[in-house]
Design an enzyme around this catalytic site. Structure first.
Site, PDB file in Angstrom:
ATOM      1  N   LYS A   8       8.908   0.259  -8.131  1.00 48.47           N
ATOM      2  CA  LYS A   8       8.360  -0.602  -7.074  1.00 48.47           C
ATOM      3  C   LYS A   8       7.749   0.277  -5.997  1.00 48.47           C
ATOM      4  O   LYS A   8       8.352   1.267  -5.582  1.00 48.47           O
ATOM      5  CB  LYS A   8       9.424  -1.502  -6.459  1.00 48.47           C
ATOM      6  CG  LYS A   8       8.868  -2.414  -5.350  1.00 48.47           C
ATOM      7  CD  LYS A   8       9.841  -3.506  -4.961  1.00 48.47           C
ATOM      8  CE  LYS A   8      10.985  -3.018  -4.124  1.00 48.47           C
ATOM      9  NZ  LYS A   8      10.557  -2.467  -2.800  1.00 48.47           N
ATOM     10  N   GLU A  33       5.281   0.074  -2.215  1.00 53.47           N
ATOM     11  CA  GLU A  33       4.947  -0.813  -1.110  1.00 53.47           C
ATOM     12  C   GLU A  33       3.472  -0.722  -0.725  1.00 53.47           C
ATOM     13  O   GLU A  33       2.842   0.331  -0.844  1.00 53.47           O
ATOM     14  CB  GLU A  33       5.805  -0.459   0.121  1.00 53.47           C
ATOM     15  CG  GLU A  33       7.295  -0.637  -0.096  1.00 53.47           C
ATOM     16  CD  GLU A  33       8.116  -0.317   1.141  1.00 53.47           C
ATOM     17  OE1 GLU A  33       9.352  -0.409   1.062  1.00 53.47           O
ATOM     18  OE2 GLU A  33       7.533   0.028   2.194  1.00 53.47           O
ATOM     19  N   GLU A  63       8.423 -10.025   1.592  1.00 57.42           N
ATOM     20  CA  GLU A  63       9.561  -9.889   2.508  1.00 57.42           C
ATOM     21  C   GLU A  63       9.213 -10.323   3.921  1.00 57.42           C
ATOM     22  O   GLU A  63       8.214  -9.889   4.499  1.00 57.42           O
ATOM     23  CB  GLU A  63      10.060  -8.444   2.524  1.00 57.42           C
ATOM     24  CG  GLU A  63      11.264  -8.227   3.425  1.00 57.42           C
ATOM     25  CD  GLU A  63      11.896  -6.855   3.266  1.00 57.42           C
ATOM     26  OE1 GLU A  63      12.855  -6.558   4.017  1.00 57.42           O
ATOM     27  OE2 GLU A  63      11.439  -6.078   2.413  1.00 57.42           O
TER      28      GLU A  63
END
Length: 265
Positions: free
Chosen positions: A113, A115, A183
């Site tokens: 993952k 960002e 998020e």
């Protein structure tokens, strides 16, 4: 068989929600392996939860590899996504490839993952996919950019910010991300992104309409009595249970009740 399409299949969108739990160690991973949870995320949030830092920034690639290896040993059959930590991929495409390669080779994780949604990140996602590294994206509050945001604040508020997030979400989806974490964004934005994107969204503080949800295991178990962000629901109160258990242990040592005959050879 651990297959990205088995867990994060686009065909599941709107039909079956995806459950993801963030975990950092063998003992808890072993418990998770006995549950039906769909996927485990080994997050760089371990910098705060395990190491006691104020952000994820100090976490190193070697530390992420260490923890991901431990989680894989505890949960050999779960689909595991591992975070690439701060500055392990942002300096160059080549560095991102090396970091992702090390993570995949040394931990036996199933995906990484990263960002952000810049052109650079999209290029990296595309190249990683081409060489066989599945990538999960992460937008909204991206903790590795916490100083840019001025703290842990809700993102995507307002028309301009919302439009920017949607553009970036579409871009990383088109670049080849198989899923993305959203998020701390408004619930309506989480819903809109989930409806418009062709890949599953995993929400944390992004409303109920995302295609799945993720929480840190330590948080949902209530191990930190003082940590209560709005997005968190505590499904247990292990803080009190652990505190009471250790208190009882201490008392029985003092009273010489433990160890007794049952605990002696």
């Amino acid at each position: 068989m651990r297959n990205v399409h088995k867990v994060y299949s686009p065909e599941k969108k709107g039909k079956e929600k995806i459950s993801v739990v963030t975990c950092y160690d063998y003992s808890f991973a072993k418990i998770l392996s006995e549950t039906d949870v769909d996927s485990i995320l080994v997050g760089d949030s371990l910098g705060m939860v395990i190491q006691g830092n104020t952000s994820t920034l100090p976490v190193t690639l070697d530390e992420m590899i260490y923890h991901t290896k431990a989680v894989r040993r505890g949960a050999p059959d779960k689909f595991i996504v591992a975070d690439l930590p701060f500055l392990s991929y942002q300096t160059s495409i080549e560095e991102g490839i090396r970091s992702a390669g090390r993570m995949m080779k040394e931990t036996d994780c199933d995906a990484v993952k990263i960002e952000g949604g810049s052109d650079f990140i999209c290029e990296l996602i595309s190249i990683l996919k081409q060489i066989g590294v599945p990538v999960m994206g992460h937008l909204g509050l991206t903790p590795q950019s916490v100083h840019v945001f001025g703290g842990h604040k809700i993102q995507g508020k307002g028309e301009e910010s919302s439009a920017k997030l949607l553009r970036e979400a579409e871009a990383i989806s088109e670049a080849g991300a198989f899923s993305m974490v959203l998020e701390m964004i408004p619930a309506e934005l989480g819903k809109k992104a989930s409806l418009e994107l062709g890949v599953p969204t995993i929400g944390i503080g992004a409303g109920p309409d995302c295609d799945g949800q993720v929480l840190v295991l330590y948080d949902l178990l209530g191990l930190d009595a003082n940590f209560q962000p709005k997005f968190l629901k505590k499904f247990a109160d292990l803080h009190s249970i652990v505190k009471n258990a250790v208190g009882n242990f201490h008392k029985e040592i003092k009273s010489e009740e433990f160890p007794g005959k049952d605990h002696s050879f």
